[in-house]
Scaffold this motif. Structure first.
Motif, mmCIF file in Angstrom:
data_model
loop_
_atom_site.group_PDB
_atom_site.id
_atom_site.type_symbol
_atom_site.label_atom_id
_atom_site.label_comp_id
_atom_site.label_asym_id
_atom_site.label_seq_id
_atom_site.Cartn_x
_atom_site.Cartn_y
_atom_site.Cartn_z
ATOM 1 N N VAL A 1 33.704 44.630 52.370
ATOM 2 C CA VAL A 1 32.152 44.567 51.827
ATOM 3 C C VAL A 1 31.941 42.830 50.860
ATOM 4 C CG1 VAL A 1 30.599 46.019 49.914
ATOM 5 C CG2 VAL A 1 32.456 46.842 51.469
ATOM 6 N N TYR A 2 33.076 42.827 49.445
ATOM 7 C CA TYR A 2 33.614 41.684 49.230
ATOM 8 C C TYR A 2 33.156 40.486 49.234
ATOM 9 C CZ TYR A 2 35.469 38.598 45.193
ATOM 10 O OH TYR A 2 35.230 37.427 44.361
ATOM 11 N N LYS A 3 33.557 40.242 50.810
ATOM 12 C CA LYS A 3 34.092 39.087 51.833
ATOM 13 C C LYS A 3 32.920 38.656 52.645
ATOM 14 C CE LYS A 3 36.356 37.499 55.928
ATOM 15 N NZ LYS A 3 37.454 37.475 57.077
ATOM 16 N N ASN A 4 32.344 40.309 53.013
ATOM 17 C CA ASN A 4 31.244 40.165 54.103
ATOM 18 C C ASN A 4 29.751 40.021 53.278
ATOM 19 O OD1 ASN A 4 33.423 39.156 56.244
ATOM 20 N ND2 ASN A 4 33.646 41.614 56.407
ATOM 21 N N VAL A 5 29.421 40.585 52.507
ATOM 22 C CA VAL A 5 28.107 40.931 51.957
ATOM 23 C C VAL A 5 28.323 40.166 50.418
ATOM 24 C CG1 VAL A 5 27.430 43.046 50.871
ATOM 25 C CG2 VAL A 5 28.243 43.568 53.025
ATOM 26 N N SER A 6 28.846 40.708 49.529
ATOM 27 C CA SER A 6 28.946 40.168 48.005
ATOM 28 C C SER A 6 29.114 38.613 47.944
ATOM 29 C CB SER A 6 29.969 40.683 47.178
ATOM 30 O OG SER A 6 29.849 42.383 47.317
ATOM 31 N N VAL A 7 29.985 37.961 48.186
ATOM 32 C CA VAL A 7 30.026 36.445 48.140
ATOM 33 C C VAL A 7 29.519 35.676 49.359
ATOM 34 C CG1 VAL A 7 32.261 34.285 49.016
ATOM 35 C CG2 VAL A 7 32.657 37.203 47.893
ATOM 36 N N PRO A 8 29.151 36.548 50.584
ATOM 37 C CA PRO A 8 27.797 35.210 50.856
ATOM 38 C C PRO A 8 27.113 35.391 50.023
ATOM 39 C CG PRO A 8 29.014 36.918 53.287
ATOM 40 C CD PRO A 8 29.672 37.162 51.052
ATOM 41 N N TYR A 9 26.385 36.843 49.847
ATOM 42 C CA TYR A 9 24.906 36.350 48.715
ATOM 43 C C TYR A 9 24.999 35.873 47.726
ATOM 44 C CZ TYR A 9 20.862 38.969 46.453
ATOM 45 O OH TYR A 9 20.144 39.489 45.970
ATOM 46 N N GLY A 10 26.133 35.627 47.001
ATOM 47 C CA GLY A 10 25.933 35.030 45.808
ATOM 48 C C GLY A 10 26.561 33.479 46.173
ATOM 49 N N SER A 11 26.694 33.130 47.576
ATOM 50 C CA SER A 11 27.161 32.115 47.613
ATOM 51 C C SER A 11 26.951 30.576 47.412
ATOM 52 C CB SER A 11 27.483 31.706 49.138
ATOM 53 O OG SER A 11 26.659 31.637 49.451
ATOM 54 N N THR A 12 25.878 30.327 46.848
ATOM 55 C CA THR A 12 24.851 29.436 46.015
ATOM 56 C C THR A 12 25.684 29.021 44.707
ATOM 57 O OG1 THR A 12 23.143 29.496 47.958
ATOM 58 C CG2 THR A 12 22.944 27.716 46.253
ATOM 59 N N ALA A 13 25.021 30.026 44.138
ATOM 60 C CA ALA A 13 25.588 30.177 42.686
ATOM 61 C C ALA A 13 27.157 30.557 42.392
ATOM 62 C CB ALA A 13 25.031 31.286 41.884
ATOM 63 N N MET A 14 28.178 30.713 43.565
ATOM 64 C CA MET A 14 29.272 30.670 43.176
ATOM 65 C C MET A 14 29.940 29.005 43.455
ATOM 66 S SD MET A 14 30.330 34.476 45.301
ATOM 67 C CE MET A 14 31.890 34.731 44.580
ATOM 68 N N VAL A 15 29.236 28.320 44.697
ATOM 69 C CA VAL A 15 29.171 27.068 44.580
ATOM 70 C C VAL A 15 29.049 26.406 43.685
ATOM 71 C CG1 VAL A 15 29.267 25.265 45.786
ATOM 72 C CG2 VAL A 15 29.014 27.155 46.930
ATOM 73 N N GLY A 16 27.979 26.848 42.661
ATOM 74 C CA GLY A 16 26.870 25.932 41.488
ATOM 75 C C GLY A 16 29.266 26.762 40.227
ATOM 76 N N ALA A 17 29.476 27.759 40.362
ATOM 77 C CA ALA A 17 30.273 27.981 39.296
ATOM 78 C C ALA A 17 31.072 27.298 39.816
ATOM 79 C CB ALA A 17 30.569 29.680 39.844
ATOM 80 N N VAL A 18 31.715 26.822 40.475
ATOM 81 C CA VAL A 18 33.014 26.054 40.632
ATOM 82 C C VAL A 18 33.002 25.043 40.139
ATOM 83 C CG1 VAL A 18 34.343 24.949 42.635
ATOM 84 C CG2 VAL A 18 33.165 27.831 43.174
ATOM 85 N N MET A 19 31.832 24.615 40.634
ATOM 86 C CA MET A 19 31.282 23.132 40.139
ATOM 87 C C MET A 19 31.169 22.787 38.935
ATOM 88 S SD MET A 19 30.219 21.321 42.718
ATOM 89 C CE MET A 19 28.897 20.012 42.933
ATOM 90 N N LEU A 20 30.669 23.617 37.766
ATOM 91 C CA LEU A 20 31.012 24.132 36.567
ATOM 92 C C LEU A 20 33.001 23.313 36.307
ATOM 93 C CD1 LEU A 20 29.421 24.304 34.014
ATOM 94 C CD2 LEU A 20 30.018 27.150 34.005
ATOM 95 N N GLY A 21 32.920 24.494 37.013
ATOM 96 C CA GLY A 21 34.429 24.565 36.965
ATOM 97 C C GLY A 21 34.937 23.171 36.407
ATOM 98 N N LEU A 22 34.730 22.253 38.376
ATOM 99 C CA LEU A 22 35.512 21.034 37.968
ATOM 100 C C LEU A 22 34.863 19.951 36.726
ATOM 101 C CD1 LEU A 22 36.495 18.943 39.892
ATOM 102 C CD2 LEU A 22 33.932 18.466 41.167
#
Lengths: 277, 342
Positions: free
Chosen positions: B242-263
């Protein structure tokens, strides 16, 4: 699709790994704190608070650095606090839905994460070069610029939580905006705004890079804001890289003080916020 | 109609009535209206002006900083031209300055940090959102966040006195022995095990950015509609699926943004890096070799640079480049995070 057993095994493995990662984060925090306590506590004598920085081997302390830090943080708050609260209020009230508001919010988010050393360079160009020297004022202003985005962000977030109905009720009574903001919205969001200020103090207390070329540091006693001024992070930086054992242990004592102070501020700010809800 | 506009209109109307009522304890008729109006009439525009001024101050602050860095670094730009960015030499004796080594160091150390921090953040976010019992969730979440509160200079000291010696003794020698001889890839793991260097700096940075990335991951994952997850559970998916196939894809854009913030955070980190990177202004292929980032070079060399010297303007130019890089990364991050929330 893989068998149920295989999928279960994979699920358990990943869960175990993520538990291990969370444990690793806690372990790292504990490791840092224990290192600070192990190396800082033995060096944390009375001399740290009563003596100023002295040449190696003379039982020096950090009094001037502690006082310098407190002065600069206080001035940074006096300057940055009102600007931050007003700007945050602007974003939550007057600037809401306007282009200027959106642009200011964008800029504030960038400032929140922008490299702090560049703020030091900015103040160096703005104040140190024209006025011919490093000064406590320059350091305080650099910290003020770092404090502002933190306060703006929390103030705006907290004001957004205040129900619109409260404002409307006050306006309906005929109150002008300054009364509505000061007596209703700010009061309703008081705990949140205090949280922002505490977090801002925590940020200013630990910052080293913006002070390097602004207040510079000072090894003698000085509370003159127009002269270079000592600060705890700069003293730690200077002492930690030195070859003298007593200086290095003083650096650890200072590091322990700062970290405990900053972590306590963070925890207290969370308590203030959770108690108000 | 926007709230602001409505407030403004209400304010205009309300000024006199309120003050008259308060001043006369109910006897509205006796006080001349214009007198009462002047109380709110002066303070309210002043207050509103102060709000606008503060908002606009924040707005122009960023521009002021960029302008000052550009003006300060302009002489270096005049002297070296755009070649400044591609030049690998940093030689105070011959006054030949270029940014390549520091730009490379800044990017490489930040990328190492993100590569290490990403799986950690995914794991911790999975733990906090799906596994942790309710009672543990908050304390552990707070503890992870406190890692972000520890000042940069403390990470520097910890890295220098604790981590670097461990790296030199236990981590780097086996890596050099086993990975060093591999063709091509081995270049990254050669040289003496010094402890400090690009690799150690990247690891320390990773610890520093994990809390930022994790916090935004958790926030995003908690906004996933429960029904989506329940549907997946309903057809027999495991928690991880569920985490891999539902939650993460649902939030993927914001999560890429989170990684960019870390960068973005890692790019500009100064004190922690200055302690452990070794501060060598030459280019090396090995991850274990000492290097320099823009921020560490400024922190190290600025005190030795005289006002108006070419070295000082070159350092300011470096600062300008760092600002441009972080601005792009942070702006991208914000666009990605906001795009999903709005």
């Amino acid at each position: 699709m893989a068998s149920l057993a295989a999928r279960r095994t994979k699920d358990y493995t990943i869960k175990a790994i993520s538990v291990a990662f969370a444990a690793l984060a806690i372990f790292l925090l504990a490791w840092i704190l224990l290192t600070l306590i192990a190396k800082g506590l033995p060096a944390l004598g009375l001399n740290v608070f009563t003596n100023i920085t002295m040449p190696p081997g003379q039982n020096g302390g950090l009094l001037n650095a502690i006082v310098g830090s407190l002065i600069q943080i206080a001035i940074a708050l006096v300057i940055g606090g009102p600007i931050g609260i007003f700007a945050g209020t602007f974003l939550a009230e007057n600037g809401k839905g306007t282009r200027i508001g959106a642009a200011a919010r964008f800029v504030n988010d960038i400032l929140l994460s922008a490299p702090s050393i560049l703020v030091g360079l900015f103040i160096y160009q703005l104040l140190v070069v024209p006025f011919g020297g490093f000064s406590g004022w320059a350091g305080s202003l650099a910290l003020a610029i770092l404090v502002i985005p933190v306060i703006v962000r929390t103030t705006e977030d907290m004001l957004n939580l205040v129900p619109v109905g409260l404002r409307e009720a006050a306006f309906a009574l005929g109150a002008p905006q300054w009364k509505v903001v000061m007596m209703v919205t700010w009061r309703a969001a008081r705990a949140g705004i205090v949280t922002g200020i505490l977090l801002a103090i925590a940020r200013a207390a630990g910052e080293t890079a913006p002070l390097l070329f602004t207040s510079l540091g000072n090894n003698s006693w000085s509370v003159d804001l127009s002269k270079p001024m000592a600060s705890l992070p700069i003293a730690i930086y200077q002492y930690a890289g030195s070859p003298f054992d007593d200086w290095v242990s003083l650096a650890w004592a200072g590091a322990l003080l700062i970290t405990v102070g900053v972590l306590v501020l963070n925890v207290v700010s969370r308590l203030v916020l959770s108690r108000s809800h | 109609m926007g709230l602001a506009a409505r407030e403004a209109r209400l304010t205009e109307r309300g000024v006199s009535g309120m003050d008259a009522t308060m001043d006369t304890t109910g006897e509205v008729g006796r006080i001349p209206i214009h007198k009462a109006k002047s109380v709110g009439g002066v303070s309210d525009p002043l207050f509103v002006a102060a709000l606008w001024a503060s908002g606009i101050f924040v707005l122009i602050l960023l521009g002021l900083i960029i302008a000052q860095l550009f003006i300060g670094g302009f002489p270096a730009l005049q002297e070296f031209g755009l070649d400044f960015i591609w030049t690998a030499s940093w030689n105070p004796v011959t006054e030949k300055f270029g940014a390549l080594v520091m730009v490379y160091g800044t990017l490489l150390s930040a990328i190492i940090a993100v590569v290490v921090a990403l799986p950690l953040s995914f794991g911790i976010a999975f733990f906090l959102t799906e596994i942790a019992p309710q009672a543990l969730k908050r304390p552990i979440g707070v503890a992870v966040q406190l890692l972000a509160a520890v000042p940069s200079i403390i990470y520097g000291m910890w890295g220098f006195f604790v981590i670097a010696p461990l790296m030199a003794q236990y981590v780097q020698p086996p890596l050099i022995e086993f990975l060093g001889p591999i063709p091509l890839l081995g270049v990254l793991f050669q040289g003496p095990p010094l402890g400090s260097g690009m690799f150690t700096a990247g690891l320390i940075l990773a610890v520093m950015i994990v809390p930022f990335i994790t916090a935004m991951f958790v926030e995003t994952l908690e906004s996933v509609p429960p029904m989506l997850k329940e549907s997946a559970y309903g057809v027999g998916a495991t928690t991880y699926e569920v985490y891999k196939n539902v939650s993460v894809p649902y939030g993927s854009t914001a999560m890429v943004g989170a990684v960019m913030l870390g960068l973005g955070r890692a790019l500009g980190e100064t004190m922690a890096v200055t302690f452990v990177i070794g501060n060598a202004t030459r280019l090396s292929a090995s991850l274990f070799a000492p290097g320099a980032t823009i921020a560490s070079t400024i922190a190290n060399e600025f005190p030795e640079a005289a006002i108006g010297s070419l070295k000082l303007t070159s350092l300011l130019q470096l600062g300008f480049i760092l600002f441009v890089i972080s601005f792009i990364v942070l702006a991208l991050s914000r666009a990605l995070v906001r795009s999903r929330l709005d």
